[in-house]
Design an enzyme around this catalytic site. Structure first.
Site, PDB file in Angstrom:
ATOM      1  N   ASP A  99       0.870  -1.172   0.000  1.00  0.00           N
ATOM      2  CA  ASP A  99       0.000   0.000   0.000  1.00  0.00           C
ATOM      3  C   ASP A  99       0.907   1.221   0.000  1.00  0.00           C
ATOM      4  OD1 ASP A  99      -2.358   1.592   0.569  1.00  0.00           O
ATOM      5  OD2 ASP A  99      -3.169  -0.178   1.573  1.00  0.00           O
ATOM      6  N   ASP A 195      -3.149   4.752  -2.227  1.00  0.00           N
ATOM      7  CA  ASP A 195      -4.201   5.304  -1.386  1.00  0.00           C
ATOM      8  C   ASP A 195      -4.742   6.613  -1.983  1.00  0.00           C
ATOM      9  OD1 ASP A 195      -5.461   4.943   1.324  1.00  0.00           O
ATOM     10  OD2 ASP A 195      -4.619   6.936   1.668  1.00  0.00           O
ATOM     11  N   GLU A 258      -6.678   3.528  -5.722  1.00  0.00           N
ATOM     12  CA  GLU A 258      -7.929   3.619  -4.954  1.00  0.00           C
ATOM     13  C   GLU A 258      -8.638   4.893  -5.408  1.00  0.00           C
ATOM     14  OE1 GLU A 258      -9.768   4.009  -0.460  1.00  0.00           O
ATOM     15  OE2 GLU A 258      -8.034   5.187  -1.038  1.00  0.00           O
TER      16      GLU A 258
HETATM   17  C1  NOJ Z   1      -8.130   5.335   2.316  1.00  0.00           C
HETATM   18  C2  NOJ Z   1      -7.799   4.155   3.166  1.00  0.00           C
HETATM   19  O1  NOJ Z   1      -8.309   2.993   2.580  1.00  0.00           O
HETATM   20  C3  NOJ Z   1      -8.400   4.427   4.530  1.00  0.00           C
HETATM   21  O2  NOJ Z   1      -8.363   3.304   5.349  1.00  0.00           O
HETATM   22  C4  NOJ Z   1      -7.647   5.576   5.125  1.00  0.00           C
HETATM   23  O3  NOJ Z   1      -8.202   5.915   6.381  1.00  0.00           O
HETATM   24  C5  NOJ Z   1      -7.702   6.792   4.209  1.00  0.00           C
HETATM   25  N1  NOJ Z   1      -7.459   6.461   2.836  1.00  0.00           N
HETATM   26  C6  NOJ Z   1      -6.670   7.808   4.610  1.00  0.00           C
HETATM   27  O4  NOJ Z   1      -5.401   7.333   4.266  1.00  0.00           O
END
Ligand code: NOJ
Length: 571
Positions: A99, A195, A258
């Protein structure tokens, strides 16, 4: 499937590392725990693991607040543990995806410490500082700006104030982050899930966001405004292309984004000439209503919107969304498994989905998630879907010898790996069989998807292929894998193409009909004759079907249609 890159035919398994397997009794999962469970994953049949952040972090957002992009948090182990895990995963033919959290760091990152120390520090511009805040909102509640007394300015944080946003318009920051990617790629990591990719670049004029006329009570508080100026900005695409170019410096890696956006905007993240993300995560199944017509519609819409040559992907669950079995119930969770594993492209599943794991209720004094702490009682907290993997029926579920960081819930006495392994009809068996079916019927990965229509409450589509690949060179276009160049399967005899032909038994032209009964009543559907390859109930494989097939409540079937008839069986 040899003419596909590994990630194209992969089933990716997301591991939330705090919750998978603890190896040292501190109640928190770790790298050595994952190592211990690799063989379970091999048996399940997945191709790759994506591990949520394992970098040094104060854990304000459980690792999504990174204090060092090139290290391992001691809670998860050491760099030596990571290297061993990577090597052992690779030895078993499993790829490892990390990640990458580029939008923000931790406020404890040395970069931010320097940035906040003085307006003149060379790192000042690595973060986003302003004299006055605008109206942008944090995803975790409240303003996205925090006043910092040391220098008398506000810094931007799209999430917690402990997660200051990095300034990707600064070339030195960009270079440092790209070098962090290279650090892991050099180690042999197979790719990244990035992310909040769509949030990385903000309006350079910091204009206020307009109000959201569609806001409804109960929605996340940041939805009060339309995120026009702090998300999905045009400049993001150049940046994603640069990131992709870094990943492409290394062969056979994957870049996954994402991105929570409607389909048309999502598609732009494949980039001009497909030089953006290899896979902009497709969250349609997480968001759509659970009915045959709604799912048929998203499948069609997604398929039609895919740019030429873009590779599709489907996601059923992750660490930010309610578990599928809680959303749609245990019976439909099996239908969802069949849906997921019969759709084209790359598949991502979330740990525990294969057990039909449900959200675990979290009492107020057990809450860990900062989102729930900031905005209590709205049902936004993510702890319920992050509870420990239940490996057996013991008190701590075989997850830890200590006290688990989140409760396992009562259900784990029945829903656990050991129990489901003993049960020939369990959802775990269903997942294993479906993954195997996907491997032995490549048409499910890269065949055409025809139909996607709702008949009563039954979702119906066909997956069709043309030629058996022995008719053409399966390695065409993938010279690195060509057996005359090197043996990519060295050390993995079971997978060696000389030992097993993934296309063995595959007819010249395959037509698989998928029928998914998404209702609680039985249904009768007209079909062409064929043979059942698998039922969600795991009890009618090999049976013949004639002109009509009866589906029990919540039953899904994959039927291999006979080849006598010409055109597609669906309309
Ligand atoms: C998306 C992540 O999947 C989530 O878990 C996280 O809190 C936020 N981004 C901030 O990084």
């Amino acid at each position: 499937m040899h003419d596909l890159t590994w990630w194209q035919h992969a089933v990716i398994y997301e591991i939330y590392p705090r919750s998978f397997q603890d190896s040292n009794g501190d109640g928190i999962g770790d790298l050595n725990g994952i190592l211990r469970r690799l063989d379970y994953l091999v048996l399940l049949g997945v191709d790759a693991i994506w591990i949520s952040p394992i970098y040094p972090s104060p854990m304000a957002d459980f690792g999504y607040d990174v204090a060092d992009y090139c290290g391992i948090d001691p809670i998860f182990g050491t760099m030596a543990d990571f290297d061993r895990l990577l090597a052992e995963a690779h030895r078993r033919g499993l790829k490892v995806i990390l990640d990458f959290v580029p939008n923000h760091s931790s406020d404890r990152h040395p970069w931010f410490q320097k940035s906040r120390s003085s307006r003149h520090n060379p790192k000042r511009d690595w973060y986003i500082w302003r004299d006055q805040p605008n109206n942008w909102l944090s995803h975790f509640g409240g303003s996205a700006w925090e006043f910092d007394e040391t220098t008398g300015q506000y810094y931007l944080h799209s999430f917690l104030k402990e997660q200051p946003d990095l300034n990707w318009r600064n070339p030195a920051l960009k270079a440092a982050m790209f070098n962090a990617l290279r650090f892991w790629l050099r180690k042999g990591v197979d790719g990244f899930r990035v992310d909040v990719m769509w949030l990385m670049i903000k309006d350079d004029q910091f204009r206020d966001n307009p109000p959201n006329p569609g806001y409804r009570l109960g929605q996340a508080p940041h939805s009060h405004l339309l995120p026009v100026y702090n998300s999905d900005r045009l400049e993001i695409h150049g940046l994603v292309a640069e990131m992709r170019a870094v990943v492409d410096e290394f062969p056979d890696r994957v870049l996954i984004g994402e991105i929570y956006l409607p389909i048309p905007q999502l598609m732009t993240y494949y980039g001009v000439d497909l030089r953006g993300a290899n896979l902009p995560f497709n969250f349609q199944l997480l968001q759509c209503a659970w009915s045959a017509s709604a799912v048929a519609e998203v499948i069609s819409e997604y398929q039609q919107a895919l740019p030429d040559g873009a590779w599709p992907n489907w996601v059923l669950g992750n660490h930010d969304n309610a578990r599928i079995a809680s959303r749609i119930g245990a019976r439909q969770a099996r239908v969802a498994a069949m849906l997921l594993l019969t759709l084209p492209g790359t598949i991502t599943m979330y740990y525990g989905e294969e057990l039909g794991m449900c959200n675990v209720p979290i009492a107020p004094d057990q809450v860990q998630d900062p989102f729930e702490k900031n905005e209590p009682g709205l049902g936004l907290g993510r702890d319920p879907e992050r509870t420990p993997m239940p490996w057996d029926a013991s008190t701590a579920g075989g997850f830890t010898n200590g006290w688990p960081w989140l409760p396992l819930g009562d259900e784990h006495e029945i829903v656990n790996v050991a129990a489901l392994e003993r049960d020939d009809n369990s959802i775990l068996r269903l997942y294993r069989n479906l993954i195997q079916l996907r491997q032995t019927h490549p048409v499910l990965v890269n065949g055409k998807l025809e139909g996607a229509v709702a008949e009563q409450n039954v979702l119906r589509y066909e997956r069709t292929s043309d030629l058996h690949p022995t008719n053409k060179d399966p390695f065409a276009g993938t010279p690195a894998l060509h057996p005359t160049n090197k043996d990519p399967f060295a050390g993995t005899p079971a997978l060696h193409p000389t030992n097993k032909d993934p296309f063995a038994g595959t007819p010249a032209r395959e037509r698989l009909l998928v029928l998914l009964n998404m209702a609680a009543e039985a249904a009768q559907i007209s079909v062409k004759s064929g043979t059942v390859l698998i039922s969600t109930h795991l009890d009618r494989e090999g049976t013949k079907v004639g002109s009509q097939v009866k589906l029990r409540a919540g039953e899904g079937l994959v039927i291999s249609l006979e080849q006598s008839s010409g055109g597609p069986a669906v309309r």
